[in-house]
Write a protein that holds these residues in place. Structure first.
Motif, PDB file in Angstrom:
ATOM      1  N   SER A   9       0.841  -1.179   0.000  1.00  0.00           N
ATOM      2  CA  SER A   9       0.000   0.000   0.000  1.00  0.00           C
ATOM      3  C   SER A   9       0.876   1.227   0.000  1.00  0.00           C
ATOM      4  O   SER A   9       1.983   1.206   0.525  1.00  0.00           O
ATOM      5  CB  SER A   9      -0.895  -0.031   1.244  1.00  0.00           C
ATOM      6  N   LEU A  10       0.357   2.275  -0.568  1.00  0.00           N
ATOM      7  CA  LEU A  10       1.159   3.484  -0.654  1.00  0.00           C
ATOM      8  C   LEU A  10       1.037   4.349   0.593  1.00  0.00           C
ATOM      9  O   LEU A  10       1.672   5.384   0.674  1.00  0.00           O
ATOM     10  CB  LEU A  10       0.715   4.295  -1.871  1.00  0.00           C
ATOM     11  N   ILE A  11       0.200   3.927   1.513  1.00  0.00           N
ATOM     12  CA  ILE A  11      -0.078   4.789   2.658  1.00  0.00           C
ATOM     13  C   ILE A  11       1.181   5.061   3.460  1.00  0.00           C
ATOM     14  O   ILE A  11       1.386   6.168   3.968  1.00  0.00           O
ATOM     15  CB  ILE A  11      -1.172   4.150   3.519  1.00  0.00           C
ATOM     16  N   ILE A  14       3.543   8.047   2.260  1.00  0.00           N
ATOM     17  CA  ILE A  14       3.112   9.440   2.160  1.00  0.00           C
ATOM     18  C   ILE A  14       4.106  10.357   2.853  1.00  0.00           C
ATOM     19  O   ILE A  14       4.703   9.989   3.863  1.00  0.00           O
ATOM     20  CB  ILE A  14       1.699   9.567   2.746  1.00  0.00           C
ATOM     21  N   ASP A  15       4.256  11.532   2.263  1.00  0.00           N
ATOM     22  CA  ASP A  15       5.170  12.563   2.773  1.00  0.00           C
ATOM     23  C   ASP A  15       6.623  12.193   2.599  1.00  0.00           C
ATOM     24  O   ASP A  15       7.497  12.807   3.219  1.00  0.00           O
ATOM     25  CB  ASP A  15       4.887  12.884   4.252  1.00  0.00           C
ATOM     26  N   ARG A  33       2.190  13.327  -1.534  1.00  0.00           N
ATOM     27  CA  ARG A  33       1.349  13.932  -0.517  1.00  0.00           C
ATOM     28  C   ARG A  33       0.027  13.206  -0.337  1.00  0.00           C
ATOM     29  O   ARG A  33      -0.510  13.162   0.760  1.00  0.00           O
ATOM     30  CB  ARG A  33       1.038  15.395  -0.887  1.00  0.00           C
ATOM     31  N   SER A  34      -0.507  12.696  -1.405  1.00  0.00           N
ATOM     32  CA  SER A  34      -1.838  12.098  -1.268  1.00  0.00           C
ATOM     33  C   SER A  34      -2.037  11.014  -2.309  1.00  0.00           C
ATOM     34  O   SER A  34      -1.474  11.078  -3.401  1.00  0.00           O
ATOM     35  CB  SER A  34      -2.898  13.185  -1.440  1.00  0.00           C
ATOM     36  N   ILE A  35      -2.818  10.035  -1.904  1.00  0.00           N
ATOM     37  CA  ILE A  35      -3.120   8.944  -2.840  1.00  0.00           C
ATOM     38  C   ILE A  35      -4.608   8.643  -2.775  1.00  0.00           C
ATOM     39  O   ILE A  35      -5.323   9.180  -1.949  1.00  0.00           O
ATOM     40  CB  ILE A  35      -2.351   7.659  -2.472  1.00  0.00           C
ATOM     41  N   ASP A  36      -5.026   7.759  -3.635  1.00  0.00           N
ATOM     42  CA  ASP A  36      -6.377   7.247  -3.510  1.00  0.00           C
ATOM     43  C   ASP A  36      -6.381   5.794  -3.982  1.00  0.00           C
ATOM     44  O   ASP A  36      -5.327   5.222  -4.225  1.00  0.00           O
ATOM     45  CB  ASP A  36      -7.370   8.111  -4.301  1.00  0.00           C
ATOM     46  N   GLN A  37      -7.556   5.254  -4.101  1.00  0.00           N
ATOM     47  CA  GLN A  37      -7.616   3.806  -4.331  1.00  0.00           C
ATOM     48  C   GLN A  37      -7.140   3.425  -5.721  1.00  0.00           C
ATOM     49  O   GLN A  37      -6.870   2.268  -5.980  1.00  0.00           O
ATOM     50  CB  GLN A  37      -9.035   3.275  -4.107  1.00  0.00           C
ATOM     51  N   HIS A  44       4.321  16.746  -4.666  1.00  0.00           N
ATOM     52  CA  HIS A  44       4.585  18.113  -4.245  1.00  0.00           C
ATOM     53  C   HIS A  44       6.046  18.443  -4.500  1.00  0.00           C
ATOM     54  O   HIS A  44       6.916  17.588  -4.332  1.00  0.00           O
ATOM     55  CB  HIS A  44       4.245  18.242  -2.758  1.00  0.00           C
ATOM     56  N   GLN A  45       6.284  19.698  -4.899  1.00  0.00           N
ATOM     57  CA  GLN A  45       7.651  20.138  -5.213  1.00  0.00           C
ATOM     58  C   GLN A  45       8.285  19.182  -6.212  1.00  0.00           C
ATOM     59  O   GLN A  45       9.398  18.707  -6.031  1.00  0.00           O
ATOM     60  CB  GLN A  45       8.494  20.229  -3.941  1.00  0.00           C
TER      61      GLN A  45
ATOM     62  N   ASP B 298       9.044  19.787   7.600  1.00  0.00           N
ATOM     63  CA  ASP B 298       8.201  19.607   6.429  1.00  0.00           C
ATOM     64  C   ASP B 298       6.828  20.205   6.717  1.00  0.00           C
ATOM     65  O   ASP B 298       5.963  19.537   7.268  1.00  0.00           O
ATOM     66  CB  ASP B 298       8.083  18.107   6.112  1.00  0.00           C
ATOM     67  N   ALA B 301       3.596  18.323   5.680  1.00  0.00           N
ATOM     68  CA  ALA B 301       3.316  16.958   6.113  1.00  0.00           C
ATOM     69  C   ALA B 301       1.863  16.834   6.541  1.00  0.00           C
ATOM     70  O   ALA B 301       1.215  17.805   6.914  1.00  0.00           O
ATOM     71  CB  ALA B 301       4.231  16.587   7.261  1.00  0.00           C
ATOM     72  N   LEU B 303      -0.762  16.415   4.930  1.00  0.00           N
ATOM     73  CA  LEU B 303      -1.816  16.986   4.099  1.00  0.00           C
ATOM     74  C   LEU B 303      -2.924  15.977   3.956  1.00  0.00           C
ATOM     75  O   LEU B 303      -4.094  16.314   3.904  1.00  0.00           O
ATOM     76  CB  LEU B 303      -1.258  17.331   2.718  1.00  0.00           C
ATOM     77  N   MET B 304      -2.496  14.733   3.882  1.00  0.00           N
ATOM     78  CA  MET B 304      -3.480  13.674   3.820  1.00  0.00           C
ATOM     79  C   MET B 304      -3.781  13.259   5.244  1.00  0.00           C
ATOM     80  O   MET B 304      -2.918  12.761   5.952  1.00  0.00           O
ATOM     81  CB  MET B 304      -2.920  12.490   3.024  1.00  0.00           C
ATOM     82  N   LYS B 309      -6.452   8.484   4.992  1.00  0.00           N
ATOM     83  CA  LYS B 309      -5.648   7.270   4.855  1.00  0.00           C
ATOM     84  C   LYS B 309      -6.482   6.049   5.229  1.00  0.00           C
ATOM     85  O   LYS B 309      -6.436   5.013   4.556  1.00  0.00           O
ATOM     86  CB  LYS B 309      -4.412   7.343   5.760  1.00  0.00           C
ATOM     87  N   TRP B 311      -9.593   5.832   4.969  1.00  0.00           N
ATOM     88  CA  TRP B 311     -10.591   5.638   3.929  1.00  0.00           C
ATOM     89  C   TRP B 311     -10.022   4.830   2.769  1.00  0.00           C
ATOM     90  O   TRP B 311     -10.639   3.863   2.297  1.00  0.00           O
ATOM     91  CB  TRP B 311     -11.068   7.008   3.467  1.00  0.00           C
ATOM     92  N   VAL B 312      -8.836   5.209   2.333  1.00  0.00           N
ATOM     93  CA  VAL B 312      -8.207   4.465   1.245  1.00  0.00           C
ATOM     94  C   VAL B 312      -7.935   3.036   1.692  1.00  0.00           C
ATOM     95  O   VAL B 312      -8.168   2.072   0.955  1.00  0.00           O
ATOM     96  CB  VAL B 312      -6.893   5.151   0.813  1.00  0.00           C
ATOM     97  N   ILE B 315     -11.008   0.974   1.550  1.00  0.00           N
ATOM     98  CA  ILE B 315     -11.354   0.567   0.184  1.00  0.00           C
ATOM     99  C   ILE B 315     -10.480  -0.597  -0.244  1.00  0.00           C
ATOM    100  O   ILE B 315     -10.948  -1.570  -0.846  1.00  0.00           O
ATOM    101  CB  ILE B 315     -11.192   1.740  -0.795  1.00  0.00           C
ATOM    102  N   GLN B 316      -9.202  -0.510   0.086  1.00  0.00           N
ATOM    103  CA  GLN B 316      -8.297  -1.579  -0.308  1.00  0.00           C
ATOM    104  C   GLN B 316      -8.682  -2.890   0.376  1.00  0.00           C
ATOM    105  O   GLN B 316      -8.594  -3.961  -0.227  1.00  0.00           O
ATOM    106  CB  GLN B 316      -6.858  -1.193   0.030  1.00  0.00           C
ATOM    107  N   GLN B 319     -11.586  -4.442  -1.294  1.00  0.00           N
ATOM    108  CA  GLN B 319     -11.258  -5.107  -2.550  1.00  0.00           C
ATOM    109  C   GLN B 319     -10.719  -6.511  -2.316  1.00  0.00           C
ATOM    110  O   GLN B 319     -10.681  -7.318  -3.236  1.00  0.00           O
ATOM    111  CB  GLN B 319     -10.215  -4.292  -3.313  1.00  0.00           C
TER     112      GLN B 319
END
Lengths: 133, 669
Positions: A9-11, A14-15, A33-37, A44-45, B298, B301, B303-304, B309, B311-312, B315-316, B319
């Motif tokens: 997972s990419l969670i 992050i950052d 910075r952010s991901i989704d499914q 960023h930058q 940072d 940092a 932001l999410m 997190k 929530w994603v 969803i995973q 699945q």
């Protein structure tokens, strides 16, 4: 929260600074910075890094939102080892020039190849002109 | 270049030329300016203005006017350069907020401008925040970061804005929107206490998520603590100053009640989050400090949010739900089974601490039988065809016409036959996979079900065999043709190798015979694939169960001799072909070796007395001698008892020749 073991997972990424390779061949480096499914990414930058031979050049791009299907791979960059590279950084103009030269050379060799094949009555169909069925 | 509002200061000296080119548009701007800010502006009640905005369908004209007014503001904003942006924006905020219909709530504050006020970072952020159109805000934030010439004027159309407003009120917002909004909801506290906040931090209830810019707006060099707090800003700041009991605020009344409730929930959670974070700020223990350091260095940092997190992650996880994990995720299951076996084995040896391998436990969803019923409308004449994913509409009426036998040409027949064979192989392969899976199913099943499972398995094995040999109506199976066809295809060969262990001895022997009978043909066909060798192992396993009579017949098949007659031919082509092929030779060796074993065993004394065997042996040895060494294939393995076998049938001289030729003595290799 401890995320799912045995899964990818990419969670956890992050950052952190990442290198992302896109399907069109571009290389982006930025902070994730952010991901989704769908693995759409917000970088960023971001910096687009162009490699030609042993040289590379960075073009600052700001914030990128990348649609997940266009990502080939991505990986975290170790900040300590980041500078530890045999590659040489050059200015943007220089790297773009190098890239142009490389593209030109490739095109010419491709042209020669096609010419040679044509003389022999052969042709290699290009991937984009192949029928789907 | 964008127009610049003709306010007091105009620091953009360098852009004068650009402005002059837009001279003709200035009158329009001025007009708009007047309407919005200057004399022409009606001192509207903001609430009414907002109502009007919300009912865009009814009063499109009004909305458009407002929109146009706002548009020019936006463009001015975009035209600013970063150095003076904050200043100018702050000025704009002060003057215009009251009349601006886009702002939900505007409260007059006493000192109109304190740029260095309470918290400069909030101030800057809020100044940017004034207008809330999504694209605009993101652009603004990037402006503050680096100059970024916007190429498109972000103007929401009539319809879009209506949708957004409608969406917000119906409470249908994504989690990110919730998160933003929660941040906003915190800040309406300031309406109660105007002194606290000069900026309009989050007073606008955005129809959609606009707060990316807020969090993203980098405050020009601000002291670290405020930077750290900045992402959490409105909430934490305000909560620290005034903890507020949960009360439905008046300014949220326009929201849908469900939405409101959700907002407050989020708010609560954020509060607890912020409190905990602030509480631990003083506690510099171990990793916490590095974490804080990281956050401090940072500013972007988190932001999410954790919520997002989760929530994603949720969803995973969803699945991963499956009704049959073995079917959906075969390799994962197998891998973990193997690991568990290994660790169980280790445990048996009484090793030390067993390594804990955390395994992801996915919820097993029960398989629901969905009987799909097509949509039926009440009171409609006849059945209406509604096409959906489960019930796709038939687009083409394709009719399968079977060709008559006469029309077919030879090639077509051949092709069809091959296709038939391929289909047979596929069907048999499915059966094979099922049969191989029975062991696992057996373990999982209940006691009562097991006999039924066994029956099924047996039946499937029979079916497989029938498929292999070709179902013939007659008793005998005279034709090897079917089998040979299968064996000509690489997949068929591999499949036979896998099936053999499941067959009974007779059936397996039958297969062996058929193979031996047609071996030269198969060898020829295998030249490209070279897959015959995979059959060696199962063949050898079968061989060791065969009685002597069968072995003899097998050898006969290999040598291609009819049952009774002995053919003193100068050369046995069949056998020669066999010998020249790796597989053939290896198979021959296996057969001979088995024969030798049988001879040595007490029960098979009759083998020696068997004329056939002797004849076959002499034939085999003759052929072996005849063939030049170069033509002889290299077998997979040379059984050790061949030497003793040959010694029985040939004299010493020939034995020596054979020895060297076949490298029967181990030392030569």
């Amino acid at each position: 929260m401890n995320y799912m073991p045995g899964t990818a997972s990419l969670i956890q990424d992050i950052d952190k600074k990442h290198l992302v390779l896109l399907r069109d061949g571009r290389t982006l480096i930025g902070y994730l910075r952010s991901i989704d499914q769908f693995a759409n990414l917000v970088l960023h930058q971001t910096v687009e890094r162009i490699h030609v031979g042993k040289k590379y050049g960075d073009i600052p791009r700001g914030i990128f939102v990348v649609r997940g299907e266009n990502v080939v791979l991505l990986g975290e960059i170790d900040l300590e080892k980041e500078s530890d590279t045999p590659l040489q950084q050059v200015s943007i103009e220089e790297i773009l020039e190098e890239q142009r030269v490389e593209q030109q050379a490739k095109q010419e060799s491709e042209k020669l190849k096609v010419q040679a094949l044509k003389e022999r009555g052969l042709s290699i169909p290009r991937a984009d002109t192949l029928d789907e069925y | 270049m964008f127009r610049y509002q003709s306010l007091e200061d105009c620091p953009l000296d360098e852009d004068e030329d650009a402005f002059q080119t837009l001279g003709e548009e200035d009158e329009d701007i001025d007009q708009f300016n007047d309407d919005t800010f200057g004399a022409g502006a009606i001192d509207d009640d903001w609430q009414e203005a907002h109502e009007r905005l919300a009912e865009l369908e009814d009063k499109p004209a009004t909305a458009r006017e407002l929109e146009d007014g706002a548009v020019s503001d936006e463009m001015e904003l975009l035209g600013h350069h970063e150095e003076n942006l904050a200043e100018r924006l702050s000025k704009l905020v002060i003057e215009n907020e009251l009349e601006d219909p886009a702002i939900m709530q505007a409260v007059q504050t006493q000192p109109p401008m304190q740029p260095g006020g309470l918290n400069s970072s909030i101030w800057d952020g809020s100044a940017v925040l004034r207008r809330f159109r999504g694209p605009l805000l993101t652009q603004n934030s990037s402006l503050l970061g680096h100059p970024f010439p916007p190429s498109v004027t972000p103007v929401f159309t009539h319809l879009q804005r209506a949708q957004l407003l409608g969406g917000a009120q119906a409470g249908r917002m994504s989690p990110s929107q919730f998160a933003r909004v929660s941040g906003l909801v915190c800040s309406p506290l300031t309406s109660m206490n105007p002194k606290l906040l000069q900026g309009r931090v989050g007073q606008m209830m955005p129809p959609a998520s606009r707060f990316r810019a807020f969090f993203g707006a980098p405050p020009p060099p601000a002291p670290p603590p405020s930077q750290q707090q900045h992402p959490l800003c409105p909430g934490s700041h305000l909560q620290n100053l005034r903890p507020h009991p949960q009360v439905f605020r008046p300014d949220t009344t326009h929201l849908h009640p469900q939405h409101r409730r959700l907002l407050h929930q989020r708010q609560q959670q954020n509060r607890t989050q912020h409190r905990s974070l602030n509480g631990s700020a003083g506690d510099r223990a171990g990793h916490r400090s590095s974490h804080h350091e990281q956050l401090r260095k940072d500013p972007y940092a988190n932001l999410m949010l954790q919520r997002e997190k989760d929530w994603v992650s949720k969803i995973q996880m969803m699945q991963l739900q499956s009704t049959d994990p073995y079917l959906d995720d075969f390799y994962y299951q197998n891998y973990f089974q193997k690991l568990e076996k290994v660790s169980a084995a280790e445990e048996m040896h009484g090793d030390g601490p067993k390594k804990e391998r955390t395994k992801l436990i996915t919820p097993q969803v029960a398989k629901l039988e969905h009987a799909y019923k097509p949509v039926q409308f009440e009171g409609s004449l006849g059945k209406l065809t509604v096409s959906s994913v489960n019930n796709p509409r038939k687009m083409i009426d394709a009719v399968v016409t079977s060709r008559s036998e006469d029309d077919e040409t030879k090639e077509k027949q051949v092709r069809d036959k091959r296709r038939q064979t391929l289909v047979t192989i596929e069907k048999t392969y499915s059966l094979l996979l099922d049969v191989e899976d029975y062991e696992r199913r057996y373990l999982l099943s209940l006691e009562g079900e097991r006999p039924a499972l066994m029956e099924e398995r047996k039946q499937k094995i029979c079916d497989m065999y029938d498929n292999l040999r070709g179902k013939t109506p007659g008793q005998e199976r005279p034709s090897d043709d079917h089998f040979v066809q299968i064996m000509c295809i690489r997949k068929g060969k591999r499949m036979v190798a896998r099936i053999l262990p499941f067959l009974s001895t007779e059936q397996a022997a039958d297969i062996l015979m058929a193979t031996a009978r047609n071996l030269p043909f198969l060898i020829k066909k295998d030249a490209q694939d070279e897959v015959l060798l995979c059959l060696l192992r199962p063949f050898s396993l079968v061989l060791y169960h065969l009685p002597s009579g069968t072995v003899t017949s097998l050898l006969q098949q290999l040598a291609n001799l009819p049952q009774s007659a002995t053919v003193p031919a100068p050369a046995n082509l069949h056998l020669a072909a066999v010998l020249q092929n790796k597989f053939g030779l290896s198979l021959l060796y296996l057969v001979l070796s088995r024969g030798e074993e049988l001879q040595n065993s007490s029960a098979a004394v009759e083998l020696m007395q068997d004329n056939q065997w002797t004849e076959l042996m002499s034939m085999a040895t003759r052929e072996l001698l005849r063939i030049p060494e170069a033509a002889l294939a290299k077998p997979v393995s040379t059984p050790s008892n061949l030497l003793s076998l040959f010694s029985r049938y040939v004299d010493q001289q020939k034995l020596n020749v054979l020895e060297t030729k076949l490298q029967l003595v181990q030392g030569i290799r």
